[in-house]
Design a protein around this motif. Structure first.
Motif, PDB file in Angstrom:
ATOM      1  N   ALA A 120       0.822  -1.216   0.000  1.00  0.00           N
ATOM      2  CA  ALA A 120       0.000   0.000   0.000  1.00  0.00           C
ATOM      3  C   ALA A 120       0.856   1.266   0.000  1.00  0.00           C
ATOM      4  CB  ALA A 120      -0.944  -0.002   1.197  1.00  0.00           C
ATOM      5  N   ASN A 121       2.079   1.163   0.501  1.00  0.00           N
ATOM      6  CA  ASN A 121       2.942   2.338   0.614  1.00  0.00           C
ATOM      7  C   ASN A 121       4.224   2.156  -0.187  1.00  0.00           C
ATOM      8  OD1 ASN A 121       1.603   4.022   2.996  1.00  0.00           O
ATOM      9  ND2 ASN A 121       1.551   1.839   3.596  1.00  0.00           N
ATOM     10  N   ILE A 122       4.151   1.397  -1.283  1.00  0.00           N
ATOM     11  CA  ILE A 122       5.358   0.998  -2.004  1.00  0.00           C
ATOM     12  C   ILE A 122       6.128   2.188  -2.582  1.00  0.00           C
ATOM     13  CG2 ILE A 122       4.307   0.648  -4.290  1.00  0.00           C
ATOM     14  CD1 ILE A 122       5.947  -2.065  -4.284  1.00  0.00           C
ATOM     15  N   ARG A 123       5.417   3.331  -2.893  1.00  0.00           N
ATOM     16  CA  ARG A 123       6.089   4.480  -3.507  1.00  0.00           C
ATOM     17  C   ARG A 123       6.946   5.259  -2.515  1.00  0.00           C
ATOM     18  NH1 ARG A 123       1.735   7.136  -7.775  1.00  0.00           N
ATOM     19  NH2 ARG A 123       1.517   5.270  -9.094  1.00  0.00           N
ATOM     20  N   MET A 124       6.631   5.115  -1.226  1.00  0.00           N
ATOM     21  CA  MET A 124       7.417   5.865  -0.244  1.00  0.00           C
ATOM     22  C   MET A 124       8.567   5.038   0.350  1.00  0.00           C
ATOM     23  SD  MET A 124       4.831   5.943   3.045  1.00  0.00           S
ATOM     24  CE  MET A 124       6.119   6.518   4.122  1.00  0.00           C
ATOM     25  N   ILE A 125       8.718   3.804  -0.160  1.00  0.00           N
ATOM     26  CA  ILE A 125       9.783   2.923   0.338  1.00  0.00           C
ATOM     27  C   ILE A 125      10.833   2.778  -0.755  1.00  0.00           C
ATOM     28  CG2 ILE A 125      10.324   0.630   1.243  1.00  0.00           C
ATOM     29  CD1 ILE A 125       7.386   0.406   2.086  1.00  0.00           C
ATOM     30  N   GLU A 126      12.081   2.873  -0.375  1.00  0.00           N
ATOM     31  CA  GLU A 126      13.181   2.751  -1.335  1.00  0.00           C
ATOM     32  C   GLU A 126      14.068   1.563  -0.960  1.00  0.00           C
ATOM     33  OE1 GLU A 126      15.334   6.365  -1.345  1.00  0.00           O
ATOM     34  OE2 GLU A 126      13.635   7.598  -2.055  1.00  0.00           O
ATOM     35  N   LYS A 127      14.667   0.994  -1.981  1.00  0.00           N
ATOM     36  CA  LYS A 127      15.610  -0.096  -1.748  1.00  0.00           C
ATOM     37  C   LYS A 127      16.784   0.413  -0.942  1.00  0.00           C
ATOM     38  CE  LYS A 127      18.257  -3.674  -4.143  1.00  0.00           C
ATOM     39  NZ  LYS A 127      18.635  -4.264  -5.457  1.00  0.00           N
ATOM     40  N   GLY A 128      17.267  -0.380   0.021  1.00  0.00           N
ATOM     41  CA  GLY A 128      18.369   0.019   0.889  1.00  0.00           C
ATOM     42  C   GLY A 128      17.904   0.429   2.264  1.00  0.00           C
ATOM     43  N   MET A 129      16.565   0.638   2.437  1.00  0.00           N
ATOM     44  CA  MET A 129      16.042   0.989   3.759  1.00  0.00           C
ATOM     45  C   MET A 129      15.987  -0.278   4.636  1.00  0.00           C
ATOM     46  SD  MET A 129      12.943   3.591   2.625  1.00  0.00           S
ATOM     47  CE  MET A 129      12.465   3.928   4.309  1.00  0.00           C
ATOM     48  N   SER A 130      16.341  -0.113   5.919  1.00  0.00           N
ATOM     49  CA  SER A 130      16.313  -1.257   6.844  1.00  0.00           C
ATOM     50  C   SER A 130      15.007  -1.326   7.621  1.00  0.00           C
ATOM     51  CB  SER A 130      17.486  -1.178   7.823  1.00  0.00           C
ATOM     52  OG  SER A 130      17.424   0.015   8.576  1.00  0.00           O
ATOM     53  N   SER A 131      14.235  -0.240   7.644  1.00  0.00           N
ATOM     54  CA  SER A 131      12.928  -0.247   8.297  1.00  0.00           C
ATOM     55  C   SER A 131      12.145   0.974   7.846  1.00  0.00           C
ATOM     56  CB  SER A 131      13.064  -0.249   9.820  1.00  0.00           C
ATOM     57  OG  SER A 131      13.616   0.967  10.277  1.00  0.00           O
ATOM     58  N   VAL A 132      10.832   0.923   8.142  1.00  0.00           N
ATOM     59  CA  VAL A 132       9.988   2.048   7.777  1.00  0.00           C
ATOM     60  C   VAL A 132       8.807   2.099   8.752  1.00  0.00           C
ATOM     61  CG1 VAL A 132       8.602   0.686   6.155  1.00  0.00           C
ATOM     62  CG2 VAL A 132       8.737   3.172   5.895  1.00  0.00           C
ATOM     63  N   ILE A 133       8.356   3.328   9.066  1.00  0.00           N
ATOM     64  CA  ILE A 133       7.189   3.502   9.926  1.00  0.00           C
ATOM     65  C   ILE A 133       5.985   3.726   9.022  1.00  0.00           C
ATOM     66  CG2 ILE A 133       6.113   4.830  11.779  1.00  0.00           C
ATOM     67  CD1 ILE A 133       8.579   3.345  12.683  1.00  0.00           C
ATOM     68  N   LEU A 134       4.968   2.831   9.148  1.00  0.00           N
ATOM     69  CA  LEU A 134       3.789   2.909   8.302  1.00  0.00           C
ATOM     70  C   LEU A 134       2.527   2.951   9.162  1.00  0.00           C
ATOM     71  CD1 LEU A 134       4.772   0.139   5.706  1.00  0.00           C
ATOM     72  CD2 LEU A 134       5.022   2.620   5.445  1.00  0.00           C
ATOM     73  N   GLU A 135       1.471   3.572   8.606  1.00  0.00           N
ATOM     74  CA  GLU A 135       0.202   3.605   9.313  1.00  0.00           C
ATOM     75  C   GLU A 135      -0.537   2.282   9.087  1.00  0.00           C
ATOM     76  OE1 GLU A 135      -2.043   6.961   8.025  1.00  0.00           O
ATOM     77  OE2 GLU A 135      -0.751   8.408   9.048  1.00  0.00           O
TER      78      GLU A 135
END
Length: 582
Positions: A349-364
């Motif tokens: 659902a949030n694929i556009r705000m995630i980039e390769k190389g990130m180790s984590s992400v805060i999502l709603e």
């Protein structure tokens, strides 16, 4: 629970009335430390049980039916050689010692008359049965005692027989009461009942507790704390005891627990238990002892003979339990699989705000009121690959849960079956029962078949009882027999009984088309409860229904059934012996 010297003296006098003049007919050795000597006398015959067991040494007549080994032990063969046909001419007890010598008149190999003695020493773990020759030398003993085993007294063939060492106790029947009180006062600082055990000969713990209760009003104070009044009461109680023994007024009394099991026995009526126990007078000392020891010694004997089978079943149950624990822990972890699916969907659902190389992400998390959720990522993977990774882990967890539930269900059924085998094994009383249980485990693939090719499995009949109304009641001895009894040997209108959610034997009333009265239903329920794991319980629920309502689940282990349209009876297994012999 000890056979004391006073009880032994009364038992000896009781047995001597029949045994003096009796001839030895047969001799068997059913276990390592027991002999059964069959004797004949004018107008009768009987079996004399002699045991040197550390836990239950004794001598008395017995009605118990025990299996004998196919090959008699060496000591049994030696006893047969020397005593077969011999005439019992004397029974001698030495003071109030727990020691009886049986004197037999017989002939030696040259045809000369000789007197052989059988020394029965009832002394706990030092108990023994010793055959003594005409010259006073030991022919052999059921327990040989070497110098390495004891520096005090050796018991070996060829040695001169010597009496066991004295315990240096005071003669209960001829007591110097001043010296008696002085010895108590100067003795160890222990409760009076224990001090009496250490001071008087021929008495058991139950007798000492009774004397102490009479002297101290149940307080069992230490001997050093006795008042003058308590000393007078103590002397009076011992005097009455001695008078009872001298006059031959002793009678056999058994102390019975609430569940019907005998707890203790003695030669006098006891009051120390109040209303918590029942004290019953027995028909004779031999009958009392035979009944007291038969169940326990039978169980001990069978455990000795089936020790390897017990160990195998216990170890198997332990392994199954550990395996189930691990599977349940894995199942608990697999229940967290939904969070894996949610994380995969949130990444999509949030694929556009995630980039390769990130180790984590805060999502709603829109599954939880849009609360923030931290989602771990593999920096080497693209956002879509991270989502697919979570979906893959979710599918694995979902598959694992389904498989684990099946494995746990199968493991629980297997463990229940093994527990039922353990229950049957613990209640087995004959060699044939043990062999049939072993054959059952072979048939189920748990044990290898060590029978010879032409050797057939043993077939044993189910236990059979007759109700007071004349109905036959059958009870299985193993799981395979339970199945056969229920699904092959019974008719659809026969009535089936089983303890509710408790391991036990299938029990069947053979109705033969007749209406079964409530009294027979109750007795069948008692049989089912007595032949179950709940034998020692005070109140047991027993389900019963017609055979036509009992089904065998497909692929179920032997003995496992399901049933419907049943009723439940609540019975007390202790009442079993009111209707049937154990």
């Amino acid at each position: 629970m000890a056979l004391d010297g006073i009880t032994l003296s009364m038992l000896k006098n009781e047995m001597a009335e029949k045994l003096i003049g009796a001839r030895v007919d047969k001799i068997h050795q059913p276990s390592k430390e027991e002999l059964i000597i069959s004797l004949r006398w004018n107008g009768g015959n009987g079996k004399l049980l002699v045991s040197a067991s550390a836990s239950a040494p004794r001598i008395h007549f017995t009605e118990a039916q025990v299996d004998n080994p196919k090959a008699p032990p060496m000591f049994c063969m030696l006893m047969r050689k020397h005593l077969s046909g011999a005439k019992l001419v004397a029974m001698e007890q030495f003071g109030l010692e727990r020691l009886i010598h049986l004197s037999f008149a017989t002939y030696n190999e040259l045809g000369d008359p000789v007197i052989l003695k059988l020394a029965v020493e009832i002394m706990g773990r030092h108990s023994n049965i010793i055959l003594i020759g005409n010259d006073g030398k030991i022919i052999d003993a059921i327990k040989r005692v070497t110098a390495d085993m004891s520096s005090v007294r050796q018991v070996m063939p060829g040695m001169t027989y010597v009496f066991p060492p004295s315990q240096n106790k005071m003669n209960t029947l001829d007591l110097d009461y001043m010296a008696f009180i002085e010895r108590l006062k100067n003795g160890r600082d222990v409760p009076l009942s224990k001090a009496l055990m250490e001071t008087l000969d021929g008495v058991s713990p139950i007798v000492c507790r009774e004397i102490s209760d009479l002297a101290t009003a149940g307080l069992d104070t230490t001997a050093r704390e006795l008042s003058n009044d308590e000393c007078e009461k103590l002397v009076g109680a011992v005097e009455n005891l001695a008078e009872k023994v001298k006059n031959g007024d002793g009678k056999p009394y058994a102390v019975i627990e609430e569940n019907g099991h005998p707890l203790d026995f003695t030669f006098m009526e006891v009051k120390q238990y109040g209303d918590s126990m029942t004290v019953k007078e027995a028909e004779s000392f031999s009958v009392m002892l035979d009944k007291f020891y038969s169940d326990r010694s039978g169980a001990d004997r069978m455990k000795q003979r089936s020790g390897d089978l017990f160990r195998f079943v216990v170890n198997l149950a332990d392994r199954l339990s550990r395996k189930l624990d691990i599977q349940r822990q894995e199942l608990a972890r697999s229940t967290e699989r939904d969070s894996l699916r949610v994380k995969g969907e949130l990444i999509h659902a949030n694929i556009r705000m995630i980039e390769k190389g990130m180790s984590s992400v805060i999502l709603e998390n829109y599954y939880d009121n849009n609360s923030p959720m931290e989602v771990k990522l593999d920096p080497r993977l693209s956002p879509n690959q991270n989502a697919q990774h979570y979906f893959s882990e979710y599918r694995k967890a979902d598959t694992a849960e389904r498989m684990l539930k099946k494995l746990i269900e199968k493991g629980e059924a297997e463990l229940s079956y093994i527990e039922s085998v353990f229950d049957l094994l613990s209640r087995a009383r004959t060699d044939d029962e043990i062999v049939s249980i072993r054959d059952e485990l072979v048939s189920q693939g748990y044990l290898k078949n060590h029978r010879q090719k032409n050797q057939k499995p043993i077939k044993i009949a189910p236990k059979e009882y007759i109700s007071t109304d004349g109905f036959r009641i059958l009870c299985g001895r193993n799981n395979l027999q339970n199945d056969k009894l229920t699904f092959k040997d019974s008719r659809k209108n026969d009535i089936w009984f089983h303890t509710q959610k408790i391991h036990g034997s299938h029990t069947i009333i053979i109705t033969e088309g007749r209406e079964v009265p409530p009294s027979t239903l109750e007795q069948a329920a008692l049989i089912a409860a007595y032949n179950s794991k709940a034998r020692d319980s005070s109140l047991v629920p027993v389900d019963y229904t017609e055979i036509k309502n009992v089904k065998k689940p497909s692929g179920a282990a032997p003995g496992k059934v399901i049933y419907e349209h049943y009723k439940t009876a609540y019975v007390r297994p202790a009442q079993f012996e009111n209707y049937f012999e154990k």
